[in-house]
Design an enzyme around this catalytic site. Sequence first.
Site, PDB file in Angstrom:
ATOM      1  N   ILE A   1       1.625  -4.982   8.293  1.00  0.00           N
ATOM      2  CA  ILE A   1       3.053  -4.772   8.523  1.00  0.00           C
ATOM      3  C   ILE A   1       3.396  -3.294   8.375  1.00  0.00           C
ATOM      4  CG2 ILE A   1       5.386  -5.403   7.798  1.00  0.00           C
ATOM      5  CD1 ILE A   1       4.124  -7.915   6.513  1.00  0.00           C
TER       6      ILE A   1
ATOM      7  N   GLY B   1       1.567   4.248   4.621  1.00  0.00           N
ATOM      8  CA  GLY B   1       2.332   3.385   3.734  1.00  0.00           C
ATOM      9  C   GLY B   1       2.824   2.117   4.411  1.00  0.00           C
ATOM     10  N   SER B   2       2.574   0.955   3.814  1.00  0.00           N
ATOM     11  CA  SER B   2       2.857  -0.299   4.491  1.00  0.00           C
ATOM     12  C   SER B   2       2.481  -1.454   3.574  1.00  0.00           C
ATOM     13  CB  SER B   2       2.038  -0.370   5.782  1.00  0.00           C
ATOM     14  OG  SER B   2       0.741   0.140   5.550  1.00  0.00           O
ATOM     15  N   CYS B   3       2.380  -2.659   4.136  1.00  0.00           N
ATOM     16  CA  CYS B   3       1.918  -3.787   3.336  1.00  0.00           C
ATOM     17  C   CYS B   3       1.167  -4.795   4.203  1.00  0.00           C
ATOM     18  CB  CYS B   3       3.070  -4.464   2.606  1.00  0.00           C
ATOM     19  SG  CYS B   3       4.269  -5.295   3.651  1.00  0.00           S
TER      20      CYS B   3
ATOM     21  N   MET C   1       0.844  -1.187   0.000  1.00  0.00           N
ATOM     22  CA  MET C   1       0.000   0.000   0.000  1.00  0.00           C
ATOM     23  C   MET C   1       0.880   1.238   0.000  1.00  0.00           C
ATOM     24  SD  MET C   1      -3.047  -0.933   2.673  1.00  0.00           S
ATOM     25  CE  MET C   1      -1.942  -1.053   4.074  1.00  0.00           C
TER      26      MET C   1
END
Length: 212
Positions: free
Chosen positions: A149, A179-181, A92
């Site tokens: 995460i 922002g991440s995943c 993301m």
Amino acid sequence: MLHIVREGYPFIGFCLALAIILGFSVSPYVAVVPAVLALYFMYFFRNPRREIAKDSQHILSPADGTVQDIAELEHDEDDFVQGPCKKVTIFMSVFNVHVNRSPMDGEIKLQKYFCGRFRPAYKDEVGFVNEHHLIGLENDRLRITVKQIAGILARRIVSWVTLEDKLKQGDLYGMIRFGSCLEIVMPAEVEVCVRKGEKVTGGQTVIGRLKD
């Protein structure tokens, strides 16, 4: 009407207040910066209304973003899914919708929080070393895990659920700030319906399908 999750109100309010103070005490031009930041936070913390096409055969994407990786595993790290499984990683960016949704109907049977590092979300090992929050969902057909995460900018994982909560497919359960995943692990018999590099939409894109 723009819907904003409550975690965004402090950021938006602070920037608007700063813009007003600077506009009157310094210059209207100086106030532009916090005003633009307030608009960005309104955009980042948005929670768009979505029609969820519920289907017990489908596993929906838990987030908006881009499929970063698809891998086959001998087992998941917590042995919750049990046996061979498949992992789909979704990245993301700071411009994606960041609220996360339940991929299927199920009860939370596992919940873990790991307070780790903040490495870039595109690194292969971030699921192990970075701060993350994992839930294990179970229904009468299968088990899956979904891991939020944190990345280099994402310094806060927000969860609105706890153990034994029952989620419906598409229900909001948390978000990650800036922002991440996410990683979703499914049993090997689930057919993966996305490919690496594909854009996905939380609560709408089918990323897995149960085989008959």
